[in-house]
Design a protein around this motif. Structure first.
Motif, PDB file in Angstrom:
ATOM      1  N   LEU A 170      -1.969  -3.511  -5.407  1.00  0.00           N
ATOM      2  CA  LEU A 170      -2.996  -3.173  -4.317  1.00  0.00           C
ATOM      3  C   LEU A 170      -3.791  -4.377  -4.324  1.00  0.00           C
ATOM      4  O   LEU A 170      -4.289  -4.721  -3.277  1.00  0.00           O
ATOM      5  N   TYR A 172       2.414   2.045  -3.446  1.00  0.00           N
ATOM      6  CA  TYR A 172       1.422   2.502  -4.364  1.00  0.00           C
ATOM      7  C   TYR A 172       1.216   3.925  -4.017  1.00  0.00           C
ATOM      8  O   TYR A 172       1.341   4.824  -4.875  1.00  0.00           O
ATOM      9  N   ILE A 173       1.286   4.327  -2.689  1.00  0.00           N
ATOM     10  CA  ILE A 173       1.103   5.673  -2.340  1.00  0.00           C
ATOM     11  C   ILE A 173       2.264   6.530  -2.813  1.00  0.00           C
ATOM     12  O   ILE A 173       2.117   7.771  -3.243  1.00  0.00           O
ATOM     13  N   TYR A 194      -9.979  -0.990   6.870  1.00  0.00           N
ATOM     14  CA  TYR A 194      -9.012  -1.056   5.835  1.00  0.00           C
ATOM     15  C   TYR A 194      -9.873  -1.280   4.452  1.00  0.00           C
ATOM     16  O   TYR A 194      -9.778  -0.443   3.388  1.00  0.00           O
ATOM     17  N   VAL A 208       0.912  -1.275   0.020  1.00  0.00           N
ATOM     18  CA  VAL A 208      -0.043   0.130  -0.117  1.00  0.00           C
ATOM     19  C   VAL A 208       0.707   1.196  -0.177  1.00  0.00           C
ATOM     20  O   VAL A 208       0.624   2.276  -0.906  1.00  0.00           O
ATOM     21  N   ASP A 265      -9.576   6.002   1.130  1.00  0.00           N
ATOM     22  CA  ASP A 265      -8.424   7.033   1.233  1.00  0.00           C
ATOM     23  C   ASP A 265      -7.162   6.001   1.394  1.00  0.00           C
ATOM     24  O   ASP A 265      -7.062   5.264   2.747  1.00  0.00           O
ATOM     25  N   LEU A 266      -6.115   6.004   0.652  1.00  0.00           N
ATOM     26  CA  LEU A 266      -5.027   4.878   0.818  1.00  0.00           C
ATOM     27  C   LEU A 266      -4.495   5.350   2.118  1.00  0.00           C
ATOM     28  O   LEU A 266      -3.687   4.471   2.884  1.00  0.00           O
ATOM     29  N   ALA A 284      -5.996   3.758   4.777  1.00  0.00           N
ATOM     30  CA  ALA A 284      -5.706   2.244   4.388  1.00  0.00           C
ATOM     31  C   ALA A 284      -4.706   1.696   5.144  1.00  0.00           C
ATOM     32  O   ALA A 284      -4.382   0.520   5.801  1.00  0.00           O
TER      33      ALA A 284
END
Length: 494
Positions: A221, A207-208, A450, A204, A455-456, A459
């Motif tokens: 993800l 990815y952000i 989660y 995660v 919103d990542l 999460a």
């Protein structure tokens, strides 16, 4: 006598009180009185063949030399015979085996010494007083040896709990479960779950940070979501079994019920192997709930003898009947007892219709009550064989008078209790404490957040929260507030 002696030694060893320092090492837990060397009688109190006294801390070597002068320290982890003498007066105390465990290769991770002395009270008190006179030594507090082992990373918190359960184990099943937890099975399982969460969190956060970077591989993800789903299934399965582990630790509640004079009290006495309940031919003898802890086929249980279920009795007996029905609602397992020679009576038929048939109508599950129907007084049935109704639910024949049928009943109880408490010799480790269940539920709730958030950043925070709950099970994170509760269950010297 021991308590008075311990107070005397404590006063002499501690001297003036000063604030105790706390340092953080190993597991990150506080170490009360860090730097002090502690000593205690580790074996059981009272007269015995051999008593074990041990020390832990930086002055252990000095204490061992002081009591065995002029001899030097023995080889590490080797038993040596030494004459013990008082370090000030030189008076001989005992001829004993001594062992030297230099840290960190010891139970606590500190320098440790053991004195295996003769178990008479005069010998033990003399050695304890001699140790109390050595500068830098003080008597240990309850559980302090194990707390130091935890603080130095020798034991995780689940292993500490396993050790406490092993010390207090009274049945074979409790011993097996405690030994598995002491061996670290629950801790390894939690570490595996935490590792899965760490991977998902890494995906995660990757990815952000790099979501717009073409070099980031596809499906990052999706892999995190898949890992979370698998973990949710595993946690849910363990939470469903959590009540089993707690029953195994504290005992399953078995309620013996039936009409008056069916032989309930006789059965309780037979299973507990002692006269717990009064047995009389007069109906309504038992008017209150009588409870006794028992070991049934290796499983711990709390056996409750209750008043006979009938209508039309006096107010005192009716109160007993009310309490009996209340206990039935709380039971993990019901032992329903009927008189095998009186099955056609109104009270027996009413009991079958209102208690036995409803409890056995559905297939038992983890959350439903389980019931065993016992037909007592089989010794009074005709010799040609019992002439029982074919419509009776599954049952067991027993004679509390002769003991015939007891082996079959015990085997049936073993199978039922294995379902109620879980079998500690097979399957994954059980959750034996409420705090395990609390943190697993907290982890599951965080995973639910989660899945729901879009919103990542939130999460990722939910995954961190979930991982924190798992860490607290084994002793990571902020566990200071529960340490006193756990370690106070240990005796002094452990």
């Amino acid at each position: 006598m021991w308590r008075g002696l311990w107070s005397l030694v404590a006063r002499g060893a501690r001297g003036p009180r000063s604030p105790r320092s706390c340092t953080r090492q190993g597991s990150g837990a506080p170490v009360p009185g860090a730097g002090a060397t502690i000593f205690a009688l580790s074996s059981g109190q009272g007269r015995c063949g051999i008593a074990v006294i041990r020390t832990s801390g930086p002055a252990s070597g000095h204490a061992l030399r002081s009591l065995t002068a002029p001899r030097d320290l023995p080889p590490a982890r080797s038993a040596c015979l030494r004459l013990l003498s008082h370090p000030h007066s030189g008076e001989p105390l005992d001829r004993a085996l001594v062992l030297w465990f230099p840290g960190p290769q010891s139970f606590t991770g500190e320098d440790c010494a053991e004195f295996h002395v003769h178990g008479g009270s005069a010998v033990v008190s003399g050695v304890l007083q001699a140790l109390g006179s050595v500068p830098g030594l003080r008597p240990a507090e309850a559980g302090e040896f194990t707390r130091r082992a935890f603080a130095h990373g020798k034991l995780s918190l689940t292993e500490v709990e396993g050790l406490a359960d092993l010390i207090h184990a009274e049945t074979e099943a409790q011993r097996r479960q405690a030994l598995r937890q002491l061996d670290g099975e629950l801790g390894h399982l939690c570490h595996g779950w935490a590792k899965t969460l760490t991977k998902a969190l890494a995906h995660v956060e990757a990815y952000i940070d790099f979501g717009e970077d073409d070099n980031l591989e596809e499906g990052v993800l999706e892999r995190a979501n898949s890992q979370v789903r698998e973990l949710e299934l595993a946690l849910s399965a363990h939470l469903r079994d959590a009540r089993r582990g707690q029953r195994l630790r504290s005992g399953a509640h078995i309620v013996v019920t039936g009409p008056p004079n069916a032989g309930k009290s006789s059965l309780v006495n037979l299973l507990s192997r002692k006269p717990v309940s009064i047995v009389s031919p007069e109906p309504g003898t038992t008017r209150d709930v009588l409870e006794t802890p028992v070991d049934l086929a290796g499983f711990p249980a709390l056996l409750s003898d209750t008043a006979g279920l009938r209508e039309g009795a006096g107010p005192v007996e009716q109160e007993g009947v009310r309490r009996a029905r209340q206990r039935l609602e709380q039971a993990d397992l019901i032992l329903a007892v009927l008189d095998a020679t009186d099955l056609a009576s109104p009270t027996s038929c009413s009991f079958l219709d209102t208690v036995v048939v409803p409890a056995g109508a559905g297939s038992p599950s983890e959350n439903s009550q389980r019931l065993l129907l016992v037909l007592n007084k089989s010794d009074l049935l005709p010799r040609g064989g019992p002439d029982l109704s074919p419509h009776l639910p599954p049952h067991l024949l027993l004679s509390c008078l002769t003991g015939e049928g007891l082996d079959g009943l015990l085997e049936a109880l073993r199978k039922e209790l294995a379902e109620v408490c879980g079998d500690p010799s097979t399957g994954p480790p059980l959750l034996t404490r409420a705090r395990h269940q609390h943190h697993l539920q907290g982890c599951l709730d965080a995973l639910s957040h989660y899945k729901q958030t879009k919103d990542l950043a939130l999460a990722a925070e939910a995954l961190r929260l979930a991982r924190g709950h798992l860490a607290r099970i084994t002793g990571g994170g902020d566990t200071e507030e529960i340490l006193d509760i756990i370690f106070r269950d240990f005796c002094v010297g452990k």
